[in-house]
Design a protein around this motif. Structure first.
Motif, short mmCIF file in Angstrom:
data_model
loop_
_atom_site.label_atom_id
_atom_site.label_comp_id
_atom_site.label_asym_id
_atom_site.label_seq_id
_atom_site.Cartn_x
_atom_site.Cartn_y
_atom_site.Cartn_z
N TYR A 100 18.46 -20.95 -3.65
CA TYR A 100 19.15 -21.20 -4.79
C TYR A 100 18.84 -22.73 -5.64
O TYR A 100 18.27 -22.96 -6.81
N PHE A 101 19.25 -23.45 -4.76
CA PHE A 101 19.06 -24.95 -5.41
C PHE A 101 17.71 -25.36 -5.72
O PHE A 101 17.19 -26.15 -6.54
N ASP A 102 16.83 -24.93 -4.36
CA ASP A 102 15.35 -25.22 -4.68
C ASP A 102 14.80 -24.61 -6.08
O ASP A 102 14.15 -25.08 -6.66
N GLY A 103 15.19 -23.27 -6.15
CA GLY A 103 15.08 -22.53 -7.42
C GLY A 103 15.37 -23.48 -8.76
O GLY A 103 14.57 -23.67 -9.86
N VAL A 104 16.63 -23.60 -8.60
CA VAL A 104 17.21 -24.40 -9.83
C VAL A 104 16.24 -25.88 -9.96
O VAL A 104 15.74 -26.27 -11.10
N ASP A 105 16.31 -26.80 -8.93
CA ASP A 105 15.40 -27.88 -9.35
C ASP A 105 14.01 -27.99 -9.75
O ASP A 105 13.53 -28.58 -10.24
N ASN A 106 13.52 -26.66 -9.17
CA ASN A 106 12.06 -26.39 -9.55
C ASN A 106 12.07 -25.48 -10.83
O ASN A 106 10.82 -25.09 -11.09
N LYS A 107 12.97 -25.29 -11.54
CA LYS A 107 13.16 -24.30 -12.49
C LYS A 107 12.20 -23.08 -12.47
O LYS A 107 11.43 -22.41 -13.34
N ARG A 108 12.49 -22.34 -11.20
CA ARG A 108 11.95 -21.15 -10.82
C ARG A 108 13.16 -19.94 -11.15
O ARG A 108 13.90 -19.61 -10.27
N MET A 109 12.96 -19.44 -12.48
CA MET A 109 13.82 -18.45 -12.89
C MET A 109 14.12 -17.25 -11.77
O MET A 109 15.29 -16.82 -11.47
N ASP A 110 12.93 -16.82 -11.51
CA ASP A 110 12.99 -15.49 -10.66
C ASP A 110 13.55 -15.79 -9.43
O ASP A 110 14.27 -15.21 -9.03
N GLN A 111 13.32 -16.81 -8.82
CA GLN A 111 13.92 -17.55 -7.51
C GLN A 111 15.39 -17.47 -7.46
O GLN A 111 16.06 -17.12 -6.78
N VAL A 112 15.85 -18.22 -8.69
CA VAL A 112 17.14 -18.52 -8.92
C VAL A 112 17.83 -17.16 -8.88
O VAL A 112 19.01 -16.70 -8.35
N LEU A 113 17.36 -16.14 -9.90
CA LEU A 113 18.18 -14.83 -10.20
C LEU A 113 18.14 -13.83 -8.99
O LEU A 113 18.96 -13.33 -8.92
N ASP A 114 17.06 -14.15 -8.00
CA ASP A 114 17.06 -13.25 -6.90
C ASP A 114 18.05 -13.54 -5.90
O ASP A 114 18.31 -12.80 -5.14
N CYS A 115 18.80 -14.54 -6.19
CA CYS A 115 20.04 -15.17 -5.20
C CYS A 115 21.39 -14.39 -5.83
O CYS A 115 22.26 -14.39 -4.89
N PHE A 116 21.13 -13.68 -6.83
CA PHE A 116 22.64 -12.94 -7.29
C PHE A 116 22.36 -11.32 -7.49
O PHE A 116 21.34 -11.02 -7.68
N HIS A 117 23.62 -10.78 -7.30
CA HIS A 117 23.81 -9.37 -7.36
C HIS A 117 23.71 -9.13 -8.82
O HIS A 117 23.78 -10.13 -9.89
N ASP A 118 23.27 -8.21 -9.30
CA ASP A 118 23.31 -7.75 -10.93
C ASP A 118 24.69 -7.73 -11.25
O ASP A 118 24.53 -8.27 -12.68
N ASP A 119 25.47 -7.58 -11.11
CA ASP A 119 27.01 -7.70 -11.46
C ASP A 119 27.72 -8.97 -10.97
O ASP A 119 28.92 -8.96 -10.88
N ALA A 120 27.00 -9.97 -10.34
CA ALA A 120 27.60 -11.11 -9.89
C ALA A 120 28.29 -11.82 -11.12
O ALA A 120 28.07 -11.72 -12.32
N VAL A 121 29.37 -12.73 -10.72
CA VAL A 121 29.86 -13.62 -11.70
C VAL A 121 29.75 -15.36 -11.32
O VAL A 121 29.94 -15.62 -10.23
N LEU A 122 29.26 -16.00 -12.07
CA LEU A 122 29.27 -17.36 -12.12
C LEU A 122 30.33 -18.05 -12.88
O LEU A 122 30.39 -17.82 -14.04
N HIS A 123 31.27 -18.80 -12.19
CA HIS A 123 32.57 -19.19 -13.21
C HIS A 123 32.30 -20.76 -12.82
O HIS A 123 32.77 -21.22 -11.92
N GLU A 124 32.16 -21.40 -13.99
CA GLU A 124 32.43 -22.87 -13.94
C GLU A 124 33.83 -23.19 -14.21
O GLU A 124 34.29 -22.72 -15.18
N MET A 125 34.29 -23.63 -13.31
CA MET A 125 36.02 -23.60 -13.14
C MET A 125 36.39 -24.69 -13.80
O MET A 125 37.68 -24.66 -14.74
N THR A 126 35.78 -25.78 -14.14
CA THR A 126 36.33 -27.03 -14.79
C THR A 126 36.51 -27.01 -16.20
O THR A 126 37.63 -27.45 -16.97
N SER A 127 35.62 -26.28 -16.85
CA SER A 127 35.92 -25.79 -18.24
C SER A 127 36.19 -24.47 -18.37
O SER A 127 36.43 -23.90 -19.70
#
Length: 129
Positions: free
Chosen positions: A16-43
């Motif tokens: 995940y973080f390697d994909g984010v840091d290197n802007k590899r979209m496919d690598q990042v998205l491969d870490c999530f299920h299709d129905d996953a939720v990412l919730h930025e709690m602070t805002s």
């Protein structure tokens, strides 16, 4: 008691973080299920499903130059199939040109080897819009 899920930290850091840091979209998205939720709690910003998560990352990648995550401290909760990760983020927004430094904490809940729910706590302004 030994940790029966040592690969969870590798999913978080090496995939995940390697994909984010290197802007590899496919690598990042491969870490999530299709129905996953990412919730930025602070805002209180939610991204429901892989398409919304993709759009969020497209925005993050296009508006920022260098992205780096490091100085990790991980705690694995094998009973919850979860990893809590504290870390430093260094990011250079394209329009400002000066580096932002955040101290963040994410809680990753996994189903199998992919994220089902991710809760993000940021020390600065929400960059995950």
């Amino acid at each position: 008691m030994s940790n029966p899920y040592p690969y969870y930290v590798d999913i978080v850091t090496k995939r995940y973080f390697d994909g984010v840091d290197n802007k590899r979209m496919d690598q990042v998205l491969d870490c999530f299920h299709d129905d996953a939720v990412l919730h930025e709690m602070t805002s209180d910003t939610r991204h429901d499903g892989i398409d919304a998560i993709r759009t969020m990352f497209e925005g993050l990648f296009s508006t920022n130059g260098r992205i780096w995550h490091g100085n990790f401290v991980h705690t694995v909760d094998p009973e919850e199939n979860a990893v809590c990760s504290q870390f430093t983020v260094e990011i250079e927004p394209n329009e400002l040109g000066e580096e932002l430094v955040y101290q963040n904490c994410n809680r990753f809940y996994l189903k199998g080897d992919k994220f089902q729910n991710v809760f993000v706590y940021m020390s600065g302004d929400n960059l995950l819009k």
